[in-house]
Structures are given as structure tokens and as C-alpha cells.
Design a protein around this motif. Structure first.
Motif, mmCIF file in Angstrom:
data_model
loop_
_atom_site.group_PDB
_atom_site.id
_atom_site.type_symbol
_atom_site.label_atom_id
_atom_site.label_comp_id
_atom_site.label_asym_id
_atom_site.label_seq_id
_atom_site.Cartn_x
_atom_site.Cartn_y
_atom_site.Cartn_z
ATOM 1 N N GLN A 1 -52.490 -62.111 25.885
ATOM 2 C CA GLN A 1 -52.719 -60.822 26.414
ATOM 3 C C GLN A 1 -51.537 -60.167 26.952
ATOM 4 O O GLN A 1 -50.643 -59.970 26.486
ATOM 5 C CB GLN A 1 -53.987 -60.968 27.380
ATOM 6 C CG GLN A 1 -55.484 -61.514 26.660
ATOM 7 C CD GLN A 1 -56.436 -61.616 27.498
ATOM 8 O OE1 GLN A 1 -56.403 -61.154 28.464
ATOM 9 N NE2 GLN A 1 -57.424 -62.388 27.175
ATOM 10 N N ASN A 2 -51.732 -59.931 28.173
ATOM 11 C CA ASN A 2 -50.496 -58.866 28.947
ATOM 12 C C ASN A 2 -49.814 -59.822 30.061
ATOM 13 O O ASN A 2 -49.363 -59.341 31.017
ATOM 14 C CB ASN A 2 -51.114 -57.417 29.592
ATOM 15 C CG ASN A 2 -52.149 -57.692 30.523
ATOM 16 O OD1 ASN A 2 -52.424 -58.975 30.700
ATOM 17 N ND2 ASN A 2 -52.465 -56.850 31.138
ATOM 18 N N ASN A 3 -50.001 -61.082 29.874
ATOM 19 C CA ASN A 3 -49.484 -62.071 30.765
ATOM 20 C C ASN A 3 -47.817 -61.951 31.153
ATOM 21 O O ASN A 3 -47.313 -61.983 32.153
ATOM 22 C CB ASN A 3 -49.646 -63.457 30.329
ATOM 23 C CG ASN A 3 -51.007 -64.016 30.367
ATOM 24 O OD1 ASN A 3 -51.816 -63.121 30.575
ATOM 25 N ND2 ASN A 3 -51.180 -65.314 31.137
ATOM 26 N N GLN A 4 -47.140 -61.483 30.032
ATOM 27 C CA GLN A 4 -45.632 -61.399 30.245
ATOM 28 C C GLN A 4 -45.378 -59.920 30.945
ATOM 29 O O GLN A 4 -44.535 -60.032 31.612
ATOM 30 C CB GLN A 4 -45.088 -61.545 28.745
ATOM 31 C CG GLN A 4 -43.717 -61.414 28.526
ATOM 32 C CD GLN A 4 -43.156 -62.832 29.126
ATOM 33 O OE1 GLN A 4 -43.771 -63.617 29.638
ATOM 34 N NE2 GLN A 4 -41.717 -62.795 29.286
ATOM 35 N N GLU A 5 -46.342 -58.997 30.586
ATOM 36 C CA GLU A 5 -45.974 -57.865 31.547
ATOM 37 C C GLU A 5 -46.371 -58.116 32.822
ATOM 38 O O GLU A 5 -45.734 -57.438 33.709
ATOM 39 C CB GLU A 5 -46.900 -56.955 30.616
ATOM 40 C CG GLU A 5 -46.446 -55.975 29.249
ATOM 41 C CD GLU A 5 -46.480 -57.337 28.186
ATOM 42 O OE1 GLU A 5 -47.478 -58.080 28.551
ATOM 43 O OE2 GLU A 5 -45.930 -56.923 27.363
ATOM 44 N N ILE A 6 -47.456 -58.875 33.137
ATOM 45 C CA ILE A 6 -47.546 -58.960 34.658
ATOM 46 C C ILE A 6 -46.471 -59.839 35.279
ATOM 47 O O ILE A 6 -46.022 -59.607 36.442
ATOM 48 C CB ILE A 6 -48.938 -59.965 34.723
ATOM 49 C CG1 ILE A 6 -49.969 -59.090 34.171
ATOM 50 C CG2 ILE A 6 -49.203 -60.454 36.175
ATOM 51 C CD1 ILE A 6 -51.323 -60.089 34.361
ATOM 52 N N LEU A 7 -45.988 -60.729 34.416
ATOM 53 C CA LEU A 7 -44.609 -61.570 35.003
ATOM 54 C C LEU A 7 -43.623 -60.756 35.522
ATOM 55 O O LEU A 7 -42.818 -61.001 36.394
ATOM 56 C CB LEU A 7 -44.445 -62.536 33.691
ATOM 57 C CG LEU A 7 -43.224 -63.741 34.296
ATOM 58 C CD1 LEU A 7 -43.848 -64.587 35.290
ATOM 59 C CD2 LEU A 7 -42.839 -64.394 32.940
ATOM 60 N N LEU A 8 -43.209 -59.950 34.136
ATOM 61 C CA LEU A 8 -42.004 -58.973 34.310
ATOM 62 C C LEU A 8 -42.232 -57.917 35.537
ATOM 63 O O LEU A 8 -41.415 -57.720 36.051
ATOM 64 C CB LEU A 8 -41.820 -58.365 32.811
ATOM 65 C CG LEU A 8 -41.131 -59.347 31.953
ATOM 66 C CD1 LEU A 8 -40.954 -58.633 30.578
ATOM 67 C CD2 LEU A 8 -39.734 -59.898 32.206
ATOM 68 N N SER A 9 -43.377 -57.675 35.496
ATOM 69 C CA SER A 9 -43.750 -56.423 36.586
ATOM 70 C C SER A 9 -43.149 -57.109 37.982
ATOM 71 O O SER A 9 -42.728 -56.304 38.845
ATOM 72 C CB SER A 9 -45.095 -56.105 36.539
ATOM 73 O OG SER A 9 -45.931 -56.929 36.880
ATOM 74 N N ASN A 10 -43.695 -58.464 38.060
ATOM 75 C CA ASN A 10 -43.331 -59.101 39.510
ATOM 76 C C ASN A 10 -41.692 -59.290 39.275
ATOM 77 O O ASN A 10 -41.157 -59.260 40.550
ATOM 78 C CB ASN A 10 -44.138 -60.241 39.570
ATOM 79 C CG ASN A 10 -45.461 -60.387 39.955
ATOM 80 O OD1 ASN A 10 -45.667 -60.158 41.016
ATOM 81 N ND2 ASN A 10 -46.162 -60.191 39.042
ATOM 82 N N PHE A 11 -41.093 -59.721 38.358
ATOM 83 C CA PHE A 11 -39.658 -59.680 38.462
ATOM 84 C C PHE A 11 -39.154 -58.429 38.904
ATOM 85 O O PHE A 11 -38.251 -58.447 39.913
ATOM 86 C CB PHE A 11 -39.291 -60.097 36.910
ATOM 87 C CG PHE A 11 -37.792 -60.307 36.813
ATOM 88 C CD1 PHE A 11 -37.137 -61.306 37.007
ATOM 89 C CD2 PHE A 11 -37.164 -59.082 36.203
ATOM 90 C CE1 PHE A 11 -35.897 -61.395 36.705
ATOM 91 C CE2 PHE A 11 -35.739 -59.024 36.029
ATOM 92 C CZ PHE A 11 -35.027 -60.219 36.329
ATOM 93 N N PHE A 12 -39.473 -57.347 38.264
ATOM 94 C CA PHE A 12 -38.764 -56.205 38.617
ATOM 95 C C PHE A 12 -39.204 -55.607 39.930
ATOM 96 O O PHE A 12 -38.396 -55.058 40.773
ATOM 97 C CB PHE A 12 -39.243 -55.013 37.512
ATOM 98 C CG PHE A 12 -38.882 -55.358 36.312
ATOM 99 C CD1 PHE A 12 -37.585 -55.711 35.716
ATOM 100 C CD2 PHE A 12 -39.553 -55.018 35.165
ATOM 101 C CE1 PHE A 12 -37.168 -56.055 34.571
ATOM 102 C CE2 PHE A 12 -39.252 -55.227 33.700
ATOM 103 C CZ PHE A 12 -37.994 -55.595 33.488
ATOM 104 N N ALA A 13 -40.362 -55.795 40.357
ATOM 105 C CA ALA A 13 -41.010 -55.426 41.659
ATOM 106 C C ALA A 13 -40.381 -56.371 42.769
ATOM 107 O O ALA A 13 -39.549 -55.663 44.026
ATOM 108 C CB ALA A 13 -42.296 -55.483 41.880
ATOM 109 N N GLN A 14 -40.034 -57.481 42.494
ATOM 110 C CA GLN A 14 -39.456 -58.261 43.746
ATOM 111 C C GLN A 14 -37.926 -57.805 43.970
ATOM 112 O O GLN A 14 -37.414 -57.753 45.203
ATOM 113 C CB GLN A 14 -39.468 -59.663 43.486
ATOM 114 C CG GLN A 14 -40.800 -60.287 43.334
ATOM 115 C CD GLN A 14 -41.405 -60.176 44.938
ATOM 116 O OE1 GLN A 14 -40.877 -60.145 45.872
ATOM 117 N NE2 GLN A 14 -42.857 -60.192 44.847
ATOM 118 N N THR A 15 -37.113 -57.639 43.050
ATOM 119 C CA THR A 15 -35.728 -57.036 43.162
ATOM 120 C C THR A 15 -35.775 -55.797 43.605
ATOM 121 O O THR A 15 -34.769 -55.537 44.515
ATOM 122 C CB THR A 15 -34.891 -57.174 41.749
ATOM 123 O OG1 THR A 15 -35.423 -56.300 41.041
ATOM 124 C CG2 THR A 15 -35.042 -58.464 41.166
#
Length: 548
Positions: free
Chosen positions: A414-428
């Protein structure tokens, strides 16, 4: 060897003055004042790995002065000395040539006038031949069954590197089960022996010296259990292998000569995964993928050796780390991979950095007056968000962070990788800029007094630095390059800090004392005499054992 005291250099003095001018500038202002900041401070390696350093508390003058420091500390010549086999591990009079292990015959490299590449090629070919026999079921155990299980018995560099790589490259693994046994705690050994099938298992005893107590103790227990099962010493040659520089000790243990995969004294333990110590990796992912791992590291080696310092990725990362550790006094450095397969990566880099640069004596034999290695720690990113990220965002410590992620998942759901990367970008972003970009920042002016009070607890000041490493995909090549990048970053810092990064004398004292205490515990003697605390602890142990 040119041993310059870093804090006595002109560039260090300039950096000290520069720090006072820049220390309170917010990352918001750095970005406002330079609309090409990202372009200036980001790099794309081999179209495989993007490294973004723009969210660091630096400007062009900072980098210029740090590069000036690198020149004063003779970094370029020291890099050349490592690659050409000079004995830069001067306390042990050894070359440092883990880079030769991934040279793949591109050039000759000499140690004491002898080209080491033919030896490396010989061992590589031996690893290939043996691994193919195991993987394709041509190597049988003593009962004629195919091998299904690989057990690597080692500790430290003989465990952390191979274990990290096999876990990181799990999507490339074959049908074999690979286990790592390191802990002397009998619980780990007990659980292993409870389920192990000796008939379909081979054991890789991985120890450069073949004297490491934890490794040899565990290997001896397993050997004794194995012989109790089949009562035939000759059957060991089907199941027991050694990876070591101490051929004699391996033979004395009962390993037949052809089952010994050689190491050399110029391979440091924490850099040994590229050598025969990587046999468990080869058995797990196959020889071709192992070569891709080496190739990724080799390409990073070439970048480190030949790229000018101002565009040299490991050099810049190393210098920025020194900037935080010695001027901001940040003390720790965090590695957070947003990839479950890289869960062991922080522990691996922890050893590489802290064992290499955790020194307090410089090359002149004097006690250092500057900070050497930071404390390296980390965890998988998403999990960390629900545990220690609170401290990153609102704590009182400045903690520089490395964020690592891949664009493409090996298992897209599904969109798990997009959720993961959205957190990656958001945290930095959140670490760097805090609440600044929130559109409702000014609404609190219309709030009642209590709401204004609560808003104080929701304030994020930002200005927390980070590097972002964005891989296209976590594959053998990219992993090899990433590991080598960190190796060279650590090397750079050791040179700048004027310490020997390649010995580890700090590991030895505790081992020596434990040997003496072990005899006291085993034979119930009290001949050892230490401080009152240690003596009392040993006495309590003896008394409790007697009364029990």
C-alpha cells in the motif's frame, strides 16, 4: 609522520573566533540568506546515494576554515599513506589496508615490499568455491545431509559487521539460515544448543587472534557437544571452519588446514567484514552480491582518495562532526535509519567510531586537550519517534543526527513507504526549523491566558542539525558505499584529532583483570586484591555460592 596539535593550528584559532560569531545563528536564517544553500551542501554519489548536509549549523566560512584545518593536519597525505600501505597504525607497527580487500585487483598494493593482492585474490576465490558448494548442496555434513545452517561464532568486529550486513541485505538472502553467536552469557548458548541440528550445520569460528576468550569458549563447548553426538573427530572437517590470522592456533583447535580462511595483521577487526570474515555474508547472499558490496566500497574509496577535499563527502562529514563535538561540545551523535533492515547499522558504526577514535592520548604521546570521539548511538527511526525524539526536539542537549532511508522498499505494501518517508522528511525539517513554518504561529495572541501558558510547552525552537542520506534502494552496492563512507569519515576525524584510530588498547585492560578474577571465581580463591568495592563483590559472590 607529521604530528600537529590541532588546537595549536591557525585554523583552529580562527574556528574558535568564527564559532562565537555563528553559534547563535538559526538555521532559518542560514536558509533565508542563501537561496542555493541546498545545492551548495548536498552531493549525489554515483547516482545512488544523496547526501544532504544543508541542515547543519555551518556557512561557507565554516567549511572553508574546516578545510583549512584539514590541510594543516596534512589530511591529503595521510589518506595517501593509508591507501599505499604505509604503517599508519604506528603503535602496532602495522599497515591499515582494509581498502585493499575491496580493490578487486585494480592495482598492486605493497606491504613490506610484497604485493598483497595475490593473497587477497586467493582467499576470495577460496570463499567463492566453498560458498558455491554449500549453497548448491554439494558440501554434505558427516551424515550425508546437505548444509542448511551457518553459525558464525565471533564477537566485536568478527560479529557486528557480518551480522549487520546479512540483516541489511536480507532481501538478497538464499535458503540458508545464518546465525550469529557472540555472547559469553550461557543463555544465548543454551538456546542455540537446544534447537541446533549438528548434521546440517557448519560453524565458522571467527577470531583474528584465535585467542578471544568469549569466542574460543563458545566454540569449544560446541565442539565438545558435536563430538558427543557422533564420537568421530574426523567428522569435524565437514562442519568446523576457522577465519583467523593465527593458523597454528586454529590447527591446534582441530580445524583442518583447508578449512582455514586466512586474515592478515593489516586487517583491523572492525574493518574485517570485507575479508574472509565476511564468509557468512557470502554464504548468505552469494558471492556475486558480495562482490557488488565490495564494488560499492571501492568506488567510495576512489572518491575519498582522489576527490578534492572541498567536494569529498567523507571528509566534509568528518569535519562537520568535529565542528559539533569540539566547538558546540555536543558530546553525542545519533544515527537513525528509517529502514528495518538497517536496525543493526547504528551498533556497527558505534563500534567503528568509538573503538577507533575513543582515545585520550595523541600521536605525540600526550594527553589530549580536545574532544575525540562522540558517543554514537541510535535506533530505527520510526520506533525512535515514540521514545527518544522528545529529547531531540525539546531537550537541553544538542544532538547532531544522521537520517538514513531508501526511496524504494523491497516490500512495497500500500502506501507504507510513503508514510515512512514522510516521517523521515518531517523529522529533519522539524528539528531544523521547529514551529517556524506553521501557519498558525501567531494565533496565540488572541488566546486566553491559560492557553498562552500551555503553548509554551508546545514550542519547538528548532536549530537542531542533521544530515540526510537518501538511498535509491538498499542493495549490496549502496550498502558497501555507505559503510565505506562512514569508515572514511572516522579516519578523517582521527587524522584531524591527531590520534591513532587503528589500535584499541582500551579494550585490553578489562580483559586482563577479568582473567585474574575468573581464576578466583572458578577455584574459590581470594588471592586477588583490588579495591574494597571489587573485593567485597567477589566476597559476596563466594559467600552466596557457599550458602546456596
Amino acid at each position: 609522520m607529521k604530528n600537529v596539535i590541532p588546537i595549536h593550528t591557525n585554523s583552529w584559532k580562527k574556528l574558535t573566533i568564527h564559532f562565537e560569531k555563528i553559534k547563535d545563528i538559526h538555521l532559518i536564517d542560514f536558509f533565508k540568506n542563501d537561496n542555493k544553500r541546498y545545492q551548495r551542501h548536498s552531493f549525489l554519489f554515483q547516482n545512488k546515494i544523496l547526501i544532504d548536509m544543508s541542515k547543519n549549523r555551518i556557512d561557507s566560512e565554516t567549511i572553508s576554515l574546516l578545510l583549512e584545518l584539514a590541510e594543516e593536519m596534512n589530511l591529503s597525505n595521510q589518506i595517501s599513506s593509508m591507501f599505499t600501505g604505509e604503517k599508519i597504525n604506528f603503535t602496532e607497527n602495522r599497515s591499515v589496508l582494509h581498502t585493499a580487500l575491496r580493490n578487486l585487483g585494480e592495482s598492486s598494493i605493497f606491504v613490506d615490499g610484497v604485493d598483497v593482492m595475490p593473497k587477497i585474490s586467493f582467499v576470495l576465490n577460496k570463499m567463492k568455491t566453498f560458498s558455491e558448494k554449500i549453497i548448491h548442496g554439494k558440501w554434505k555434513g558427516y551424515s550425508g545431509k546437505k548444509i542448511r545452517n551457518i553459525v558464525n561464532i565471533g564477537i566485536g568486529g568478527s560479529d557486528l559487521g557480518p551480522k549487520m550486513v546479512t540483516m541489511a541485505l536480507n532481501p538478497y538472502r538464499n535458503h540458508l539460515n545464518v546465525f550469529f553467536l557472540s555472547n559469553i552469557d550461557s543463555t544465548e548458548l543454551f538456546n542455540f544448543l537446544k534447537v541446533n541440528d549438528f548434521e546440517t550445520t557448519i560453524f565458522l569460528i571467527s577470531s583474528k587472534t584465535f585467542t578471544t576468550k568469549e569466542t574460543i569458549t563458545n566454540a569449544t563447548i560446541i565442539k565438545d557437544c558435536f563430538l558427543k553426538r557422533n564420537n568421530c573427530i574426523k567428522s569435524m572437517e565437514k562442519h568446523f571452519f576457522a577465519i583467523t590470522a593465527n593458523i597454528t592456533a586454529a590447527l591446534d583447535f582441530g580445524i583442518v588446514k583447508n578449512n582455514i580462511f586466512q586474515l592478515w595483521d593489516w586487517v583491523g577487526g572492525r574493518y574485517s567484514l570485507w575479508s574472509s570474515m565476511g564468509l557468512s555474508i557470502v554464504l548468505s547472499i552469494g558471492f556475486d552480491n558480495f562482490i557488488k558490496l565490495l564494488r560499492g566500497a571501492y568506488d567510495m574509496d576512489m572518491h575519498f582518495q582522489y576527490e578534492k577535499l572541498s567536494n569529498n563527502i567523507p571528509v566534509l562529514l568528518g569535519l562537520i562532526g568535529i565542528w559539533y563535538n569540539n566547538f558546540f561540545h555536543s558530546e553525542t551523535e545519533l544515527i537513525v535509519p528509517y529502514d528495518q533492515y538497517l536496525s543493526e547499522f547504528p551498533s556497527y558504526i558505534q563500534q567503528s567510531s568509538m573503538e577507533s577514535n575513543g582515545k585520550n592520548i595523541d600521536k605525540n604521546g600526550n594527553h589530549v586537550l580536545w574532544n575525540t570521539s562522540p558517543v554514537i548511538w541510535g535506533s530505527v527511526g520510526i520506533n525512535g519517534q515514540h521514545s527518544f525524539y522528545q529529547l531531540l526536539h525539546q531537550g537541553t542537549r544538542l544532538i547532531p543526527c544522521d537520517f538514513i532511508a531508501s526511496i524504494f522498499s523491497h516490500h512495497p505494501i500500500q502506501n507504507n513507504q510513503e508514510i515512512l518517508l514522510s516521517n523521515f522528511f518531517a523529522q529533519t525539517h522539524a528539528l531544523a526549523f521547529g514551529n517556524f513554518f506553521q501557519k498558525n504561529m501567531n494565533y496565540k495572541n488572541n488566546c486566553i491566558e491559560n492557553e498562552i501558558y500551555v503553548e509554551k510547552f508546545k514550542y519547538f525552537e528548532g536549530n537542531r542539525p542533521s544530515n540526510s542520506f537518501l538511498l535509491k534502494k538498499l542493495d549490496p552496492y549502496s550498502l558497501g558505499a555507505l559503510i565505506a563512507l562512514y569508515e572514511h569519515k572516522i579516519f578523517t576525524q582521527g587524522i584531524i584529532l591527531n590520534i591513532c584510530s587503528f589500535d584499541q588498547w582500551g579494550v585490553e585492560l578489562g580483559k586482563k583483570i577479568s582473567d585474574d578474577i575468573f581464576n578466583s571465581l572458578l577455584y574459590r580463591t581470594r588471592s586477588v586484591n583490588y579495591d574494597s568495592s571489587t573485593n567485597s563483590l567477589i566476597k559476596f559472590y563466594h559467600d552466596y555460592k557457599v550458602h546456596k
